[in-house]
Design an enzyme around this catalytic site. Structure first.
Site, mmCIF file in Angstrom:
data_model
loop_
_atom_site.group_PDB
_atom_site.id
_atom_site.type_symbol
_atom_site.label_atom_id
_atom_site.label_comp_id
_atom_site.label_asym_id
_atom_site.label_seq_id
_atom_site.Cartn_x
_atom_site.Cartn_y
_atom_site.Cartn_z
ATOM 1 N N LYS A 217 5.461 24.309 25.397
ATOM 2 C CA LYS A 217 5.797 25.647 25.861
ATOM 3 C C LYS A 217 4.497 26.439 26.017
ATOM 4 C CE LYS A 217 10.182 25.655 26.389
ATOM 5 N NZ LYS A 217 10.611 25.889 27.789
ATOM 6 N N GLN A 222 -0.024 31.755 27.775
ATOM 7 C CA GLN A 222 -0.144 32.622 28.960
ATOM 8 C C GLN A 222 -0.303 34.079 28.546
ATOM 9 O OE1 GLN A 222 3.000 32.282 31.896
ATOM 10 N NE2 GLN A 222 3.306 30.152 31.350
ATOM 11 N N LYS A 253 0.552 25.245 34.829
ATOM 12 C CA LYS A 253 1.054 26.572 34.448
ATOM 13 C C LYS A 253 -0.070 27.492 33.998
ATOM 14 C CE LYS A 253 5.862 26.178 33.379
ATOM 15 N NZ LYS A 253 6.899 26.414 32.403
ATOM 16 N N CYS A 417 -23.966 23.724 -9.508
ATOM 17 C CA CYS A 417 -24.109 25.109 -9.946
ATOM 18 C C CYS A 417 -23.297 25.372 -11.223
ATOM 19 C CB CYS A 417 -23.755 26.066 -8.820
ATOM 20 S SG CYS A 417 -24.457 27.695 -9.099
ATOM 21 N N MET A 420 -23.198 22.393 -13.265
ATOM 22 C CA MET A 420 -24.354 22.084 -14.113
ATOM 23 C C MET A 420 -24.296 22.916 -15.391
ATOM 24 S SD MET A 420 -28.424 22.618 -13.415
ATOM 25 C CE MET A 420 -29.549 23.023 -14.764
ATOM 26 N N HIS A 543 -26.833 24.253 -4.653
ATOM 27 C CA HIS A 543 -25.667 23.645 -3.995
ATOM 28 C C HIS A 543 -26.141 22.593 -2.994
ATOM 29 C CE1 HIS A 543 -22.523 26.398 -5.456
ATOM 30 N NE2 HIS A 543 -23.512 27.272 -5.514
ATOM 31 N N GLU A 545 -24.593 20.492 -1.464
ATOM 32 C CA GLU A 545 -23.638 20.275 -0.357
ATOM 33 C C GLU A 545 -24.016 21.058 0.898
ATOM 34 O OE1 GLU A 545 -23.064 21.878 -3.194
ATOM 35 O OE2 GLU A 545 -21.550 23.456 -3.032
HETATM 36 N N1 GLN Z 1 -20.927 31.687 -12.032
HETATM 37 C C1 GLN Z 1 -22.168 30.988 -12.091
HETATM 38 C C2 GLN Z 1 -23.364 31.892 -11.873
HETATM 39 O O1 GLN Z 1 -23.234 32.961 -11.368
HETATM 40 C C3 GLN Z 1 -22.194 29.827 -11.127
HETATM 41 C C4 GLN Z 1 -22.226 30.266 -9.705
HETATM 42 C C5 GLN Z 1 -21.900 29.160 -8.761
HETATM 43 O O2 GLN Z 1 -21.343 28.145 -9.150
HETATM 44 N N2 GLN Z 1 -22.201 29.332 -7.502
HETATM 45 O O3 GLN Z 1 -24.468 31.519 -12.189
#
Ligand code: GLN
Length: 566
Positions: A217, A222, A253, A417, A420, A543, A545
């Site tokens: 649809k 549109q 369409k 973070c 750890m 971080h 990641e």
């Molecule tokens: N809360 C923790 C701090 O402020 C870890 C922060 C986090 O994991 N980004 O140090």
């Protein structure tokens, strides 16, 4: 229409009604503007589309710079709840952004800066600041031309500064929202001023497929695009997002109702693997259609590069995994995967490089605290554990029990973070006998504050953009696991924290075998910790990641996944 004339007129009247401040050195037409908007619904993958398209363009040797124009009034994404908006991504320069920026950096293999993330809050903030400084010379400050002018300024400044061939502008929200009206209007003006040959409007729309009807649809799409037309924005290219491949009828369409030739209406149905998306768009001819619009299809011809894109796709897709592992992620936002998107992407990068399958088991640690589940149950079938970043006390004790379980059962552990910090607490309590050790974030009166506030953070008030943020150097100690994985004595990673390991406890912790293998230059900030007696037990104050990229996984993630695979 002679667009050069329009531009010159506007540029020469910049302080009057047009209010288009043209930055020094700006040459119209040098940088093209590709504007991606969305219609019908949000969450249909505008960011992923923009990234994948950017990948196609980079493959053709264009210099592209992405920019997200976020509609909300927050100045940055730092104060947003990940459960509502997905993860807060941190740029190297410390800007806290929407997760789309992560997608750009990963797909395009670029490191971008604050110029690539502009919220309405930031636009208004700078307007109000200028007004207070008297910069509007007695004029009333208006939506048009001042707010829209500021949006155009941001774009033109970025064009000059970045020397990009093309800016990929992703407009947050959907057409018809109140919040992004000023951005839409600025895009209309930009196209008028720069000329249609320099501004290409792409609309990502959604084609419904109600199960009760059993066919596509197009009405909502549109209407969504008509809303764009009402705003004076004629899309040049329409991308129809849908669950299944769209039919010719849908294309017809959309074409007829939205003034877009059929060869510029493309179907983008759900694909299993986002890494196949650039090639998918290429094969449809999307990047070529865009370059034709700009008159650049001959300038940036597709010669031998197709092969590189095919290889990239092939290398990122795991067809026959040699082995599968399950990684437990213990967090508090486990209901929304987007909250941890960069971690999931980093694991995907490792999966591709090791040609394995990495499954994720979400561990909701508040359940452990409520006694709904035991730590053994939570950790059952887990080959490795990640405790991601986090704030506050909810779920903390549950996370600590999982970490303790991983440490004492030889299960690979990667703490990011908060991960750890909590691993340090677990070790302090259970290996060093420091009863009730804690972080002052959770218990300000703990007898053993093994994690405490960073000295530089003690007097800071307010929450927005005030943490220790962005890329910092990390000195990696020779002979450690971190050194082995990074293969370098100095690395750079991204941080977002207020607390850190209390240096008064370092001797006690290291006496029991914990090693701080990464430190900050010139400051007593512990940035990597590891436990050499363990197969893989690593925590990072940063971080990792955020710096992982397809085919170039972050070394710690790769080490972790390899340890899980063993
Ligand atoms: N809360 C923790 C701090 O402020 C870890 C922060 C986090 O994991 N980004 O140090």
């Amino acid at each position: 229409m002679d667009t050069r004339k329009v531009f010159d007129e506007i540029a020469s009247h910049s302080s009057e009604e047009f209010y288009s401040v043209i930055p020094d050195g700006y040459k119209p037409g040098k940088t093209k503007y590709l504007v991606v908007t969305g219609s019908v619904i949000s969450g249909i993958g505008k960011g992923t589309f923009t990234s994948a398209l950017g990948k196609c363009l980079i493959n053709r040797k264009l210099r592209v710079v992405p920019i997200k124009m976020e509609a909300y009034l927050n100045v940055d994404a730092g104060t947003l709840n990940p459960y509502r908006h997905g993860e807060v991504f941190v740029l190297d320069d410390g800007t806290e952004t929407d997760m789309d920026l992560g997608s750009y950096e990963r797909f395009l293999d670029l490191t971008v800066n604050k110029d690539s993330f502009v919220t309405s809050g930031r636009i208004y903030q700078s307007i109000i600041q200028k007004e207070r400084e008297g910069k509007y010379l007695g004029r009333d400050v208006q939506f048009v031309p001042h707010v829209t002018g500021e949006v155009k300024n941001v774009l033109r400044n970025l064009a000059v500064k970045s020397k990009a061939d093309m800016l990929l502008i992703e407009v947050g929200g959907t057409v018809g929202d109140y919040e992004n009206l000023h951005i839409m209007e600025a895009m209309r003006q930009l196209r008028y001023e720069e000329g249609a040959e320099n501004v290409c409007l792409v609309n990502l729309t959604y084609i419904l497929e109600p199960s009760s009807v059993g066919e596509f649809k197009t009405k909502a799409a549109q209407l969504g695009i008509k809303k764009m037309l009402e705003l004076g924005l004629q899309p040049d290219v329409v991308i129809c997002r849908s669950e299944h491949p769209i039919t010719q009828k849908v294309t017809e369409k959309i074409s007829l109702n939205c003034n877009v030739p059929m060869n510029r209406v493309f179907g983008m149905h759900n694909v299993d693997n986002i890494y196949s998306l650039p090639l998918f768009l290429r094969n449809l001819g999307v990047d070529t259609a865009i370059l034709v619009h700009f008159g650049w299809d001959q300038k940036f011809k597709l010669d031998g590069q197709q092969k590189a894109l095919e290889q990239w796709t092939k290398a990122n897709v795991v067809e026959k995994p040699v082995k599968a592992v399950t990684v437990g992620i213990a967090g508090k936002y486990t209901g929304l995967f987007d909250s941890y998107i960069s971690i999931l992407k980093a694991l995907e990068h490792c999966a591709a490089v090791t040609q394995s399958k990495v499954n994720v088991k979400w561990i909701e640690t508040t359940d452990l605290e409520k006694g709904k589940r035991s730590v053994e149950e939570a950790m059952a079938g887990v080959d490795g554990l990640i405790v991601p970043g986090g704030f506050g006390s909810r779920g903390v004790e549950g996370k600590i029990s999982c970490i303790g379980y991983a440490r004492t059962h030889g299960i690979p552990y990667l703490g990011l973070c908060y991960g750890m910090q909590l691993a340090t607490i677990e070790f302090a309590r259970n290996a060093c006998g420091l009863k009730d050790a804690n972080t002052t974030e959770v218990n300000p009166r703990t007898p053993h504050p093994v994690i405490c506030i960073l000295p530089e953070q003690e007097d800071i008030e307010g929450l927005g953009g005030t943490m220790r943020l962005g890329g910092y150097d990390v000195l990696v100690e020779k002979g450690t696991l971190a050194y082995k994985l990074y293969g370098a004595a100095k690395i750079r990673e991204r941080f977002r924290h207020r607390f850190n390991v209390n240096t008064q406890y370092i001797d006690q912790l290291t006496a029991k075998g914990l090693v701080f293998s990464g430190r900050a230059p010139q400051k007593r900030i512990m940035q990597i910790m590891e436990l050499p007696v363990h197969k893989f037990f690593v925590g990072t104050q940063f971080h990792p990641e955020f710096t992982s990229r397809p085919l170039k996984p972050n070394p710690l993630f790769l080490g972790f996944v390899k340890a899980c695979l063993q």
